[in-house]
Design a protein around this motif. Structure first.
Motif, PDB file in Angstrom:
ATOM      1  N   HIS A  19     -37.931   8.927   0.901  1.00 52.66           N
ATOM      2  CA  HIS A  19     -37.648  10.351   0.712  1.00 52.66           C
ATOM      3  C   HIS A  19     -38.151  10.789  -0.665  1.00 52.66           C
ATOM      4  O   HIS A  19     -37.881  10.144  -1.675  1.00 52.66           O
ATOM      5  CB  HIS A  19     -36.151  10.632   0.835  1.00 52.66           C
ATOM      6  CG  HIS A  19     -35.814  12.068   0.609  1.00 52.66           C
ATOM      7  ND1 HIS A  19     -36.152  13.053   1.516  1.00 52.66           N
ATOM      8  CD2 HIS A  19     -35.203  12.684  -0.419  1.00 52.66           C
ATOM      9  CE1 HIS A  19     -35.753  14.215   1.045  1.00 52.66           C
ATOM     10  NE2 HIS A  19     -35.166  14.023  -0.127  1.00 52.66           N
ATOM     11  N   ASP A  20     -38.921  11.844  -0.695  1.00 51.43           N
ATOM     12  CA  ASP A  20     -39.537  12.410  -1.902  1.00 51.43           C
ATOM     13  C   ASP A  20     -40.613  11.519  -2.526  1.00 51.43           C
ATOM     14  O   ASP A  20     -41.072  11.781  -3.635  1.00 51.43           O
ATOM     15  CB  ASP A  20     -38.493  12.787  -2.956  1.00 51.43           C
ATOM     16  CG  ASP A  20     -37.736  14.050  -2.592  1.00 51.43           C
ATOM     17  OD1 ASP A  20     -38.231  14.823  -1.738  1.00 51.43           O
ATOM     18  OD2 ASP A  20     -36.648  14.279  -3.151  1.00 51.43           O
ATOM     19  N   GLU A  22     -44.372  10.222  -3.047  1.00 58.97           N
ATOM     20  CA  GLU A  22     -45.645  10.931  -2.993  1.00 58.97           C
ATOM     21  C   GLU A  22     -46.721  10.019  -2.405  1.00 58.97           C
ATOM     22  O   GLU A  22     -46.920   8.897  -2.871  1.00 58.97           O
ATOM     23  CB  GLU A  22     -46.074  11.399  -4.378  1.00 58.97           C
ATOM     24  CG  GLU A  22     -47.328  12.246  -4.332  1.00 58.97           C
ATOM     25  CD  GLU A  22     -47.678  12.897  -5.657  1.00 58.97           C
ATOM     26  OE1 GLU A  22     -48.643  13.678  -5.663  1.00 58.97           O
ATOM     27  OE2 GLU A  22     -47.014  12.632  -6.665  1.00 58.97           O
ATOM     28  N   SER A  69     -40.823  14.242   3.138  1.00 63.15           N
ATOM     29  CA  SER A  69     -39.436  14.623   3.369  1.00 63.15           C
ATOM     30  C   SER A  69     -38.714  13.443   4.013  1.00 63.15           C
ATOM     31  O   SER A  69     -37.655  13.030   3.571  1.00 63.15           O
ATOM     32  CB  SER A  69     -39.361  15.849   4.280  1.00 63.15           C
ATOM     33  OG  SER A  69     -38.018  16.114   4.627  1.00 63.15           O
ATOM     34  N   ARG A  70     -39.339  12.908   5.059  1.00 63.89           N
ATOM     35  CA  ARG A  70     -38.790  11.703   5.688  1.00 63.89           C
ATOM     36  C   ARG A  70     -39.915  10.892   6.290  1.00 63.89           C
ATOM     37  O   ARG A  70     -40.966  11.415   6.665  1.00 63.89           O
ATOM     38  CB  ARG A  70     -37.734  12.043   6.736  1.00 63.89           C
ATOM     39  CG  ARG A  70     -38.256  12.733   7.952  1.00 63.89           C
ATOM     40  CD  ARG A  70     -37.150  13.038   8.950  1.00 63.89           C
ATOM     41  NE  ARG A  70     -37.743  13.648  10.124  1.00 63.89           N
ATOM     42  CZ  ARG A  70     -37.212  13.639  11.316  1.00 63.89           C
ATOM     43  NH1 ARG A  70     -36.042  13.068  11.500  1.00 63.89           N
ATOM     44  NH2 ARG A  70     -37.817  14.209  12.329  1.00 63.89           N
ATOM     45  N   ASP A 125     -42.993  13.127   7.876  1.00 63.92           N
ATOM     46  CA  ASP A 125     -42.736  14.569   7.848  1.00 63.92           C
ATOM     47  C   ASP A 125     -42.787  15.007   6.392  1.00 63.92           C
ATOM     48  O   ASP A 125     -42.041  14.479   5.570  1.00 63.92           O
ATOM     49  CB  ASP A 125     -41.365  14.899   8.440  1.00 63.92           C
ATOM     50  CG  ASP A 125     -41.308  14.686   9.940  1.00 63.92           C
ATOM     51  OD1 ASP A 125     -42.351  14.756  10.590  1.00 63.92           O
ATOM     52  OD2 ASP A 125     -40.194  14.446  10.449  1.00 63.92           O
ATOM     53  N   PRO A 126     -43.655  15.937   6.051  1.00 62.59           N
ATOM     54  CA  PRO A 126     -43.846  16.289   4.642  1.00 62.59           C
ATOM     55  C   PRO A 126     -42.873  17.338   4.127  1.00 62.59           C
ATOM     56  O   PRO A 126     -42.421  18.194   4.877  1.00 62.59           O
ATOM     57  CB  PRO A 126     -45.269  16.846   4.626  1.00 62.59           C
ATOM     58  CG  PRO A 126     -45.422  17.482   5.972  1.00 62.59           C
ATOM     59  CD  PRO A 126     -44.638  16.613   6.915  1.00 62.59           C
ATOM     60  N   SER A 127     -42.560  17.233   2.844  1.00 64.47           N
ATOM     61  CA  SER A 127     -41.962  18.359   2.115  1.00 64.47           C
ATOM     62  C   SER A 127     -43.088  19.303   1.746  1.00 64.47           C
ATOM     63  O   SER A 127     -42.951  20.508   1.794  1.00 64.47           O
ATOM     64  CB  SER A 127     -41.272  17.882   0.838  1.00 64.47           C
ATOM     65  OG  SER A 127     -40.121  17.152   1.123  1.00 64.47           O
ATOM     66  N   CYS A 128     -44.219  18.697   1.340  1.00 66.39           N
ATOM     67  CA  CYS A 128     -45.444  19.452   1.097  1.00 66.39           C
ATOM     68  C   CYS A 128     -46.619  18.513   1.283  1.00 66.39           C
ATOM     69  O   CYS A 128     -46.518  17.312   1.083  1.00 66.39           O
ATOM     70  CB  CYS A 128     -45.454  20.078  -0.299  1.00 66.39           C
ATOM     71  SG  CYS A 128     -45.480  18.908  -1.653  1.00 66.39           S
ATOM     72  N   GLU A 131     -49.173  15.482   6.580  1.00 69.60           N
ATOM     73  CA  GLU A 131     -48.367  15.040   7.719  1.00 69.60           C
ATOM     74  C   GLU A 131     -49.173  13.931   8.369  1.00 69.60           C
ATOM     75  O   GLU A 131     -50.377  14.061   8.575  1.00 69.60           O
ATOM     76  CB  GLU A 131     -48.150  16.197   8.690  1.00 69.60           C
ATOM     77  CG  GLU A 131     -47.312  15.859   9.883  1.00 69.60           C
ATOM     78  CD  GLU A 131     -47.015  17.076  10.749  1.00 69.60           C
ATOM     79  OE1 GLU A 131     -46.315  16.905  11.750  1.00 69.60           O
ATOM     80  OE2 GLU A 131     -47.497  18.175  10.437  1.00 69.60           O
TER      81      GLU A 131
END
Length: 145
Positions: A19-20, A22, A69-70, A125-128, A131
């Motif tokens: 999570h988070d 990069e 994100s996950r 699944d991206p936060s930004c 994908e």
């Protein structure tokens, strides 16, 4: 590949938290049917996932910054038939507006293969940014030196 530096994710007791993290590095070796993804976790540690015998993959929107994100990876995550249908449909599509239809029977067969350990499924699944989804025969985590 120097297998001694990698562990099959099926053998890992404590899988790292992505999570988070990069996504920093992508290496696709099409002739060898391998994909390597390098991540920098929040704590600064670098983790590398290696996917061998890639059956299908898709990546979208790799950009300046690519934060997860996950991360879902079998067998750590137990994918449902509906998740498999959605992810594999996305992987096989050329456009998000027209995902490829994966039948119930196909989704059930792929899910059974994942549960039996014959294949592995990965989804970021991206936060930004990027994908990513990969269907392969095995997934490996590089061990820290």
């Amino acid at each position: 590949m120097e297998k001694s530096n990698y562990t099959n994710v099926r053998e890992i007791q404590s899988f790292p938290n992505f999570h988070d993290a990069e996504l920093l590095r992508i290496e696709h070796r099409r002739d060898e049917r391998e994909l390597e993804l390098g991540f920098k976790r929040v704590n600064g540690e670098i983790e590398v996932l290696l996917f061998r015998q890639v059956l299908a993959m898709r990546m979208l929107d790799f950009a300046e910054q690519n934060v997860a994100s996950r991360v879902l990876l079998s067998p750590i995550h137990s994918f449902s038939v509906n998740e498999v249908r959605t992810i594999v449909g996305w992987i096989r599509s050329w456009a998000d507006s027209k995902p490829v239809l994966v039948s119930q029977e196909q989704a059930e067969q792929i899910t059974q293969s994942i549960q039996a350990g014959k294949t592995a499924l990965f989804a970021l699944d991206p936060s930004c940014g990027a994908e990513v989804a990969v269907l392969c025969e095995s997934a490996w985590l590089r061990q820290r030196d």
